[in-house]
Design a protein around this motif. Sequence first.
Motif, mmCIF file in Angstrom:
data_model
loop_
_atom_site.group_PDB
_atom_site.id
_atom_site.type_symbol
_atom_site.label_atom_id
_atom_site.label_comp_id
_atom_site.label_asym_id
_atom_site.label_seq_id
_atom_site.Cartn_x
_atom_site.Cartn_y
_atom_site.Cartn_z
ATOM 1 N N MET A 1 73.517 19.163 -10.673
ATOM 2 C CA MET A 1 73.989 20.415 -10.107
ATOM 3 C C MET A 1 73.187 21.593 -10.597
ATOM 4 O O MET A 1 73.007 22.576 -9.928
ATOM 5 C CB MET A 1 75.433 20.579 -10.480
ATOM 6 C CG MET A 1 76.082 21.753 -9.903
ATOM 7 S SD MET A 1 77.778 21.538 -10.301
ATOM 8 C CE MET A 1 78.004 22.993 -11.126
ATOM 9 N N ASN A 2 72.723 21.458 -11.820
ATOM 10 C CA ASN A 2 72.015 22.592 -12.402
ATOM 11 C C ASN A 2 70.545 22.625 -12.034
ATOM 12 O O ASN A 2 69.808 23.496 -12.452
ATOM 13 C CB ASN A 2 72.130 22.555 -13.921
ATOM 14 C CG ASN A 2 73.528 22.839 -14.372
ATOM 15 O OD1 ASN A 2 74.298 23.392 -13.609
ATOM 16 N ND2 ASN A 2 73.852 22.461 -15.589
ATOM 17 N N LEU A 174 75.110 30.275 -12.234
ATOM 18 C CA LEU A 174 75.411 29.340 -13.325
ATOM 19 C C LEU A 174 74.766 29.792 -14.631
ATOM 20 O O LEU A 174 75.361 29.690 -15.704
ATOM 21 C CB LEU A 174 74.937 27.933 -12.958
ATOM 22 C CG LEU A 174 75.711 27.240 -11.839
ATOM 23 C CD1 LEU A 174 75.029 25.932 -11.436
ATOM 24 C CD2 LEU A 174 77.153 26.967 -12.278
ATOM 25 N N ASP A 199 79.567 24.298 -0.684
ATOM 26 C CA ASP A 199 79.845 23.550 -1.920
ATOM 27 C C ASP A 199 81.177 23.997 -2.521
ATOM 28 O O ASP A 199 81.344 25.167 -2.869
ATOM 29 C CB ASP A 199 78.709 23.801 -2.921
ATOM 30 C CG ASP A 199 78.789 22.895 -4.139
ATOM 31 O OD1 ASP A 199 79.889 22.373 -4.423
ATOM 32 O OD2 ASP A 199 77.756 22.708 -4.799
ATOM 33 N N VAL A 201 82.394 23.712 -5.389
ATOM 34 C CA VAL A 201 82.275 24.251 -6.754
ATOM 35 C C VAL A 201 82.056 25.759 -6.730
ATOM 36 O O VAL A 201 82.530 26.472 -7.620
ATOM 37 C CB VAL A 201 81.120 23.541 -7.507
ATOM 38 C CG1 VAL A 201 80.887 24.181 -8.871
ATOM 39 C CG2 VAL A 201 81.440 22.051 -7.676
ATOM 40 N N GLN A 204 85.414 27.303 -6.253
ATOM 41 C CA GLN A 204 86.199 27.138 -7.478
ATOM 42 C C GLN A 204 85.757 28.130 -8.553
ATOM 43 O O GLN A 204 86.589 28.746 -9.225
ATOM 44 C CB GLN A 204 86.060 25.714 -8.010
ATOM 45 C CG GLN A 204 86.804 24.673 -7.193
ATOM 46 C CD GLN A 204 86.616 23.283 -7.760
ATOM 47 O OE1 GLN A 204 85.584 22.652 -7.555
ATOM 48 N NE2 GLN A 204 87.607 22.805 -8.485
ATOM 49 N N ASN A 205 84.452 28.271 -8.720
ATOM 50 C CA ASN A 205 83.937 29.201 -9.727
ATOM 51 C C ASN A 205 84.279 30.646 -9.382
ATOM 52 O O ASN A 205 84.653 31.424 -10.259
ATOM 53 C CB ASN A 205 82.423 29.038 -9.880
ATOM 54 C CG ASN A 205 82.045 27.907 -10.812
ATOM 55 O OD1 ASN A 205 82.165 28.016 -12.026
ATOM 56 N ND2 ASN A 205 81.580 26.814 -10.251
ATOM 57 N N SER A 208 87.904 31.209 -10.119
ATOM 58 C CA SER A 208 88.128 31.260 -11.563
ATOM 59 C C SER A 208 87.752 32.624 -12.140
ATOM 60 O O SER A 208 88.466 33.183 -12.980
ATOM 61 C CB SER A 208 87.323 30.152 -12.244
ATOM 62 O OG SER A 208 87.469 30.213 -13.644
ATOM 63 N N ASN A 233 89.830 19.020 0.588
ATOM 64 C CA ASN A 233 89.102 18.703 -0.644
ATOM 65 C C ASN A 233 90.099 18.742 -1.796
ATOM 66 O O ASN A 233 90.755 19.763 -2.029
ATOM 67 C CB ASN A 233 87.975 19.718 -0.861
ATOM 68 C CG ASN A 233 87.223 19.464 -2.150
ATOM 69 O OD1 ASN A 233 87.646 19.903 -3.229
ATOM 70 N ND2 ASN A 233 86.119 18.765 -2.066
ATOM 71 N N ASN A 235 89.933 18.806 -5.072
ATOM 72 C CA ASN A 235 89.744 19.757 -6.176
ATOM 73 C C ASN A 235 90.139 21.177 -5.764
ATOM 74 O O ASN A 235 90.825 21.886 -6.510
ATOM 75 C CB ASN A 235 88.290 19.739 -6.655
ATOM 76 C CG ASN A 235 87.920 18.437 -7.327
ATOM 77 O OD1 ASN A 235 88.745 17.816 -7.986
ATOM 78 N ND2 ASN A 235 86.680 18.008 -7.158
ATOM 79 N N LEU A 236 89.693 21.578 -4.564
ATOM 80 C CA LEU A 236 90.058 22.909 -4.075
ATOM 81 C C LEU A 236 91.564 23.015 -3.844
ATOM 82 O O LEU A 236 92.189 24.023 -4.196
ATOM 83 C CB LEU A 236 89.317 23.207 -2.775
ATOM 84 C CG LEU A 236 87.842 23.614 -2.881
ATOM 85 C CD1 LEU A 236 87.212 23.666 -1.499
ATOM 86 C CD2 LEU A 236 87.688 24.945 -3.582
ATOM 87 N N ASP A 239 93.407 23.264 -7.147
ATOM 88 C CA ASP A 239 93.238 24.603 -7.720
ATOM 89 C C ASP A 239 94.106 25.616 -6.982
ATOM 90 O O ASP A 239 94.705 26.512 -7.598
ATOM 91 C CB ASP A 239 91.765 25.038 -7.655
ATOM 92 C CG ASP A 239 90.908 24.372 -8.716
ATOM 93 O OD1 ASP A 239 91.469 23.585 -9.513
ATOM 94 O OD2 ASP A 239 89.695 24.646 -8.753
#
Length: 382
Positions: A1-2, A174, A199, A201, A204-205, A208, A233, A235-236, A239
């Motif tokens: 991912m990074n 990131l 994406d 993530v 989510q980020n 957050s 999804n 995870n979403l 959250d």
Amino acid sequence: MNKISFLSPIFFVFICSTAAFAQKSQVQIARNSIGKLQAAINSKQDVKKQLDIIGEGIRASDAAKGDKKTKKWPETWAIKAYLSSYVAIIDSDEGNSDRYYNFAIEAIDSARRLDKFQANSRLIEASVYNVYIKKQDKANVAFKNNDFATAYSLLKDVSDFFPKDTSLAINTALAAQNVRAFDNALTYFKRAKDNGIKDPVVFQNLASIYSSKFEHEQALRTLEDGIKVNPYNSNLTNDYINLLLDNGKYNEAIKVIETTLKVEAGNKLLYFLYGYLHQTNANYSTAELAYNKALTIDENYFDALYQMGLAYVNSANDALKANKPDRAQTFVAMINRAEVALLQAHEINQNDKSTVQLLIDIYSRKNRLDKVQELKAKLEEF
């Protein structure tokens, strides 16, 4: 991912002569080297051959820089900038690559300052493009070495230069997160989102960060946007439900869970949450059904067993308060069910104090003093 993605192919330009010279000058040699380089690239000649051609052009441009007349020509510096920037991105010798990267930056500055009529704008633009490619490479190395401060410093420049590139925006965000520059991270995550990233993530980020700034409504809207482009999804959705719960929006959470369970019928956590929400509203029968659904998926689900046992205890207490002729029978039935569920929970996690305490209360009501003493002794061991 990074991992930082490589951008589009390097931007090459071919510069034709626009000025007439009485004699073959060093500027002409340098200019010709760009044509030779383009031909070498088109014919897929190796890097060594390309560097040889560039070397000839750089020597000529350096000579032109030393002439009192041609050193004032913007073309002299534009050629030097382009050739140096290209060395920076193809030379495998890191030290040499970095040296020419610095030469390119200096030459670009001089070319821009002297090029008042923008006659060399394409060559300068190509040089700048190559410099940003090199910056991205340097950022990639810094990121890999966990030098996030350097990575962020470089990446934000590259992302600002290529604002539509969502991968760059994400990696910039990131890097900012890793140096706790959350406002900056927010800027670049938003850039990725605004440019169509899907994406989960990213959403989510973003949510957050908004939550950490107490912008809870914005966090909820962000997760809603994420779910629209990533339907169901897990995870979403989780959250989103948790954020609804954190903000006391229990009815909304119940509706989201009901909708999601139509698709994710095997999600034990959602059944547990659905049961828990109904339990908090004293809807014990609905809670029991939900917990049993969760236990059908995982018979050793401790949380579901514990909460179901607690729901039975609460139902037993309510039965005693009710003015009904069968209240005693209902009380006994509920207490017995609670005992069974809590004994199963205790078997799974024998060190949970809350479970033991509930069992002590149940056995006290049943006048099972032997069990009470046994469990109290166990509590003292914790």
